[in-house]
Design a protein around this motif. Structure first.
Motif, PDB file in Angstrom:
ATOM      1  N   GLY A 131      -2.488 -14.138  29.552  1.00 53.34           N
ATOM      2  CA  GLY A 131      -1.867 -12.978  28.923  1.00 53.34           C
ATOM      3  C   GLY A 131      -2.868 -11.854  28.772  1.00 53.34           C
ATOM      4  O   GLY A 131      -4.073 -12.077  28.895  1.00 53.34           O
ATOM      5  N   GLU A 132      -2.353 -10.674  28.498  1.00 50.04           N
ATOM      6  CA  GLU A 132      -3.226  -9.514  28.333  1.00 50.04           C
ATOM      7  C   GLU A 132      -4.045  -9.638  27.051  1.00 50.04           C
ATOM      8  O   GLU A 132      -3.639 -10.338  26.129  1.00 50.04           O
ATOM      9  CB  GLU A 132      -2.369  -8.240  28.278  1.00 50.04           C
ATOM     10  N   PRO A 133      -5.178  -8.942  27.015  1.00 42.10           N
ATOM     11  CA  PRO A 133      -5.995  -8.980  25.805  1.00 42.10           C
ATOM     12  C   PRO A 133      -5.191  -8.493  24.593  1.00 42.10           C
ATOM     13  O   PRO A 133      -4.409  -7.547  24.714  1.00 42.10           O
ATOM     14  CB  PRO A 133      -7.130  -7.996  26.103  1.00 42.10           C
ATOM     15  N   GLY A 134      -5.349  -9.165  23.481  1.00 46.84           N
ATOM     16  CA  GLY A 134      -4.705  -8.723  22.240  1.00 46.84           C
ATOM     17  C   GLY A 134      -3.282  -9.220  22.064  1.00 46.84           C
ATOM     18  O   GLY A 134      -2.638  -8.936  21.060  1.00 46.84           O
ATOM     19  N   ILE A 135      -2.777 -10.019  22.999  1.00 46.70           N
ATOM     20  CA  ILE A 135      -1.376 -10.445  22.931  1.00 46.70           C
ATOM     21  C   ILE A 135      -1.194 -11.622  21.961  1.00 46.70           C
ATOM     22  O   ILE A 135      -0.108 -11.849  21.435  1.00 46.70           O
ATOM     23  CB  ILE A 135      -0.853 -10.791  24.348  1.00 46.70           C
ATOM     24  N   GLY A 136      -2.276 -12.405  21.737  1.00 45.62           N
ATOM     25  CA  GLY A 136      -2.172 -13.507  20.772  1.00 45.62           C
ATOM     26  C   GLY A 136      -2.578 -14.873  21.300  1.00 45.62           C
ATOM     27  O   GLY A 136      -2.266 -15.895  20.696  1.00 45.62           O
ATOM     28  N   LYS A 137      -3.328 -14.905  22.409  1.00 47.65           N
ATOM     29  CA  LYS A 137      -3.723 -16.184  23.010  1.00 47.65           C
ATOM     30  C   LYS A 137      -4.613 -17.003  22.076  1.00 47.65           C
ATOM     31  O   LYS A 137      -4.367 -18.185  21.847  1.00 47.65           O
ATOM     32  CB  LYS A 137      -4.459 -15.950  24.344  1.00 47.65           C
ATOM     33  N   SER A 138      -5.653 -16.342  21.537  1.00 45.40           N
ATOM     34  CA  SER A 138      -6.578 -17.070  20.661  1.00 45.40           C
ATOM     35  C   SER A 138      -5.877 -17.517  19.387  1.00 45.40           C
ATOM     36  O   SER A 138      -6.142 -18.603  18.872  1.00 45.40           O
ATOM     37  CB  SER A 138      -7.780 -16.190  20.308  1.00 45.40           C
ATOM     38  N   ARG A 177       2.953 -12.165  12.991  1.00 49.02           N
ATOM     39  CA  ARG A 177       2.950 -11.668  11.615  1.00 49.02           C
ATOM     40  C   ARG A 177       1.518 -11.566  11.118  1.00 49.02           C
ATOM     41  O   ARG A 177       0.577 -11.849  11.837  1.00 49.02           O
ATOM     42  CB  ARG A 177       3.750 -12.616  10.705  1.00 49.02           C
ATOM     43  N   GLU A 178       1.364 -11.189   9.856  1.00 52.51           N
ATOM     44  CA  GLU A 178       0.042 -11.067   9.234  1.00 52.51           C
ATOM     45  C   GLU A 178      -0.733 -12.377   9.316  1.00 52.51           C
ATOM     46  O   GLU A 178      -1.950 -12.391   9.400  1.00 52.51           O
ATOM     47  CB  GLU A 178       0.219 -10.681   7.755  1.00 52.51           C
ATOM     48  N   ASP A 179       0.002 -13.498   9.239  1.00 51.27           N
ATOM     49  CA  ASP A 179      -0.659 -14.796   9.186  1.00 51.27           C
ATOM     50  C   ASP A 179      -0.287 -15.682  10.372  1.00 51.27           C
ATOM     51  O   ASP A 179      -0.037 -16.862  10.221  1.00 51.27           O
ATOM     52  CB  ASP A 179      -0.355 -15.502   7.858  1.00 51.27           C
ATOM     53  N   GLY A 180      -0.231 -15.076  11.536  1.00 50.27           N
ATOM     54  CA  GLY A 180      -0.075 -15.879  12.749  1.00 50.27           C
ATOM     55  C   GLY A 180       1.246 -15.682  13.475  1.00 50.27           C
ATOM     56  O   GLY A 180       2.047 -14.814  13.139  1.00 50.27           O
TER      57      GLY A 180
HETATM   58  P1  TYD Z   1      -5.586 -12.522  19.512  1.00 56.56           P
HETATM   59  O1  TYD Z   1      -5.103 -13.899  19.314  1.00 56.56           O
HETATM   60  O2  TYD Z   1      -7.011 -12.249  19.221  1.00 56.56           O
HETATM   61  O3  TYD Z   1      -5.267 -12.033  21.028  1.00 56.56           O
HETATM   62  P2  TYD Z   1      -5.911 -12.495  22.429  1.00 56.56           P
HETATM   63  O4  TYD Z   1      -6.700 -13.717  22.202  1.00 56.56           O
HETATM   64  O5  TYD Z   1      -4.745 -12.690  23.345  1.00 56.56           O
HETATM   65  O6  TYD Z   1      -6.753 -11.345  22.901  1.00 56.56           O
HETATM   66  O7  TYD Z   1      -4.650 -11.590  18.608  1.00 56.56           O
HETATM   67  C1  TYD Z   1      -4.600 -10.249  18.826  1.00 56.56           C
HETATM   68  C2  TYD Z   1      -3.914  -9.415  17.791  1.00 56.56           C
HETATM   69  O8  TYD Z   1      -3.074 -10.075  16.891  1.00 56.56           O
HETATM   70  C3  TYD Z   1      -4.954  -8.696  16.965  1.00 56.56           C
HETATM   71  O9  TYD Z   1      -4.753  -7.309  17.213  1.00 56.56           O
HETATM   72  C4  TYD Z   1      -4.656  -9.015  15.540  1.00 56.56           C
HETATM   73  C5  TYD Z   1      -3.266  -9.588  15.578  1.00 56.56           C
HETATM   74  N1  TYD Z   1      -3.057 -10.676  14.618  1.00 56.56           N
HETATM   75  C6  TYD Z   1      -1.994 -10.615  13.731  1.00 56.56           C
HETATM   76  O10 TYD Z   1      -1.227  -9.656  13.703  1.00 56.56           O
HETATM   77  N2  TYD Z   1      -1.779 -11.672  12.873  1.00 56.56           N
HETATM   78  C7  TYD Z   1      -2.595 -12.749  12.880  1.00 56.56           C
HETATM   79  O11 TYD Z   1      -2.360 -13.678  12.086  1.00 56.56           O
HETATM   80  C8  TYD Z   1      -3.704 -12.791  13.781  1.00 56.56           C
HETATM   81  C9  TYD Z   1      -4.646 -13.963  13.793  1.00 56.56           C
HETATM   82  C10 TYD Z   1      -3.895 -11.743  14.634  1.00 56.56           C
END
Ligand code: TYD
Ligand code: MG
Length: 428
Positions: free
Chosen positions: A88-95, A257-260
């Motif tokens: 997925g693209e950076p910032g989408i939520g992979k980590s 959401r704020e918490d995942g």
């Molecule tokens: P992240 O998992 O770091 O993306 P990736 O690994 O794909 O690059 O998450 C990216 C965005 O999600 C970051 O801008 C912050 C947001 N976020 C939330 O809104 N809620 C959350 O609980 C977390 C952990 C991140």
């Protein structure tokens, strides 16, 4: 075991037994990287045979993550030794997703190692705090894949975040290149199989769609998952592109959401304002009816062969619809550029999106808005509209989501559209 040297193009992954100055596949100069391959030699021992009747399908082969979305799209959880690519693209939520799964597994007594070449332990801890993840997860910032795997012998679940940041010291090139990517992946795969460890490999894809990246390793892993959606909106779709241990094509839907990330069932990807050029569609992706917004921009062309462009829906599908509309509705689309886009970063595969595309194109051309009618139906090359499958489920979801006008060629439609020529009755 015998060692063999091969040469891999660091840009496209082309492989040859001899060194090459210019890659015959992609044309890059000086991109050949020396890679060692270990091969088995000599007489191999006889295979052990199993009678079909003795093959065990017991549930204990599955490792449930207790993350409802993940378990359901993977057909009941992970399988021992499974290697999953999460792209997925950076910032989408992979980590975030990886850490949430890690957390669930730790809580049922599994040993988890989160290997990150991207973020410091502090950054990971901050994310963990946000989602309330367990402190029992092990971390490492070591980017040498051999050392990471050596420390993973008693690990049940290994996260590699991201594959592009890890290094195989036996390959003489920089991280992120094709040679490293392949070599690191094959080491993770080989380790997972031998050690029965489930490995989640995170891979970045870039907007520019470079050749380099996760695409190159899809064939090496068991399961391929890609995130769809946009960073600027809260919904995320996780699509199963390939799965050796279950069905592919299924999607899971999350809200950030704020918490995942939290699983949701039937999101509505439609804004409050729908000026002309917008139409609403109900599409099935996997087993989910989704209500999406389709946009079209039709503008007078300044070039002899007008432009057709689409985002989120197959290009050929759009071209066929435009050609059909020109013919059946006698519209001057041959003199117009047409851009079509599905909002929210979704990739729609359901042909029932056709009717909404047609309506949006029509609406943009005549500059008249449609409103909140939901369109469903595949459009044939003769202009006939077909009823979509899973009609009952779709209608249920449409009503539940607060839309009450439904257009298409089926019983129960408020606006009956048998043929594209009926469209002019809707958009006036
Ligand atoms: P992240 O998992 O770091 O993306 P990736 O690994 O794909 O690059 O998450 C990216 C965005 O999600 C970051 O801008 C912050 C947001 N976020 C939330 O809104 N809620 C959350 O609980 C977390 C952990 C991140
Ligand atoms: Mg990340």
């Amino acid at each position: 075991m015998k060692e063999r040297i091969v040469y891999v193009c660091d840009r496209c992954g082309y492989e040859a037994p001899k060194w090459f100055g210019r890659c015959p596949a992609c044309g890059a100069w000086n991109s050949a990287v020396e890679v060692k391959r270990v091969e088995k030699r000599g007489k191999s021992s006889p295979s052990s045979l199993t009678q079909l009747s003795r093959v065990n399908l017991e549930a204990d082969d599955r490792i449930e993550t207790k993350n409802k979305v993940i378990d359901s799209i993977l057909g009941g959880g992970f399988v021992r030794g499974q290697v999953i690519l999460l792209g997925g693209e950076p910032g989408i939520g992979k980590s975030t997703l990886a850490l949430q799964i890690a957390d669930r597994l730790v809580r049922v007594g599994r040993k988890v190692l989160y290997a990150s070449g991207e973020e410091s332990a502090k950054q990971i801890k901050l994310r963990a705090a946000r989602i309330g993840a367990s402190g029992e997860i092990f971390l490492t910032n070591d980017q040498d894949i051999d050392s990471v795997l050596r420390s993973s012998r008693d690990v049940d679940f290994l996260v590699i975040d991201s594959i592009q940041t890890f290094l195989d010291s036996e390959v003489g090139s920089v991280p992120g290149g094709m040679a490293q990517l392949r070599s690191v992946t094959s080491k993770v795969v080989e380790f997972s199989k031998r050690n029965s460890t489930v490995s989640l490999i995170i891979g970045h894809i870039t907007k520019s769609g470079e050749i380099a990246g996760p695409k190159m390793i899809e064939h090496m892993v068991d399961t391929v998952l890609y995130f769809e959606g946009e960073r600027t909106t809260d919904y995320r779709l996780l699509r199963v592109y390939k799965n050796r241990f279950g069905p592919s094509g299924e999607v899971g839907i999350f809200e950030m959401r704020e918490d995942g990330l939290f699983g949701i069932e039937n999101p509505v990807f439609v804004g409050d304002d729908l000026p002309f050029g917008n139409a609403v569609a109900c599409v099935m992706e996997g087993s989910h009816p989704l209500i999406v917004q389709v946009q079209a921009l039709v503008s007078r062309s300044k070039v002899p062969s007008p432009r057709r462009n689409s985002i989120g829906v197959e290009h050929r599908r759009v071209s066929a619809i435009i050609a059909t509309m020109s013919k059946i509705l006698k519209l001057p689309l041959d003199f117009h550029d047409v851009y079509v886009k599905v909002l929210g970063g979704l990739k729609v595969t359901d042909p029932a999106v056709d009717l909404a595309i047609s309506a949006a194109v029509f609406s943009s051309l005549v500059e008249m808005e449609i409103g909140r009618t939901v369109f469903m139906g595949e459009v044939g090359l003769d202009g006939m509209v077909r009823s979509p499958y899973s009609l009952k489920r779709r209608i249920e979801v449409i009503r539940k989501s607060g839309f009450d006008e439904i257009a298409g060629n089926f019983e129960g439609a408020n606006v009956l559209i048998r043929n594209l020529s009926d469209l002019s009755g809707v958009i006036r």
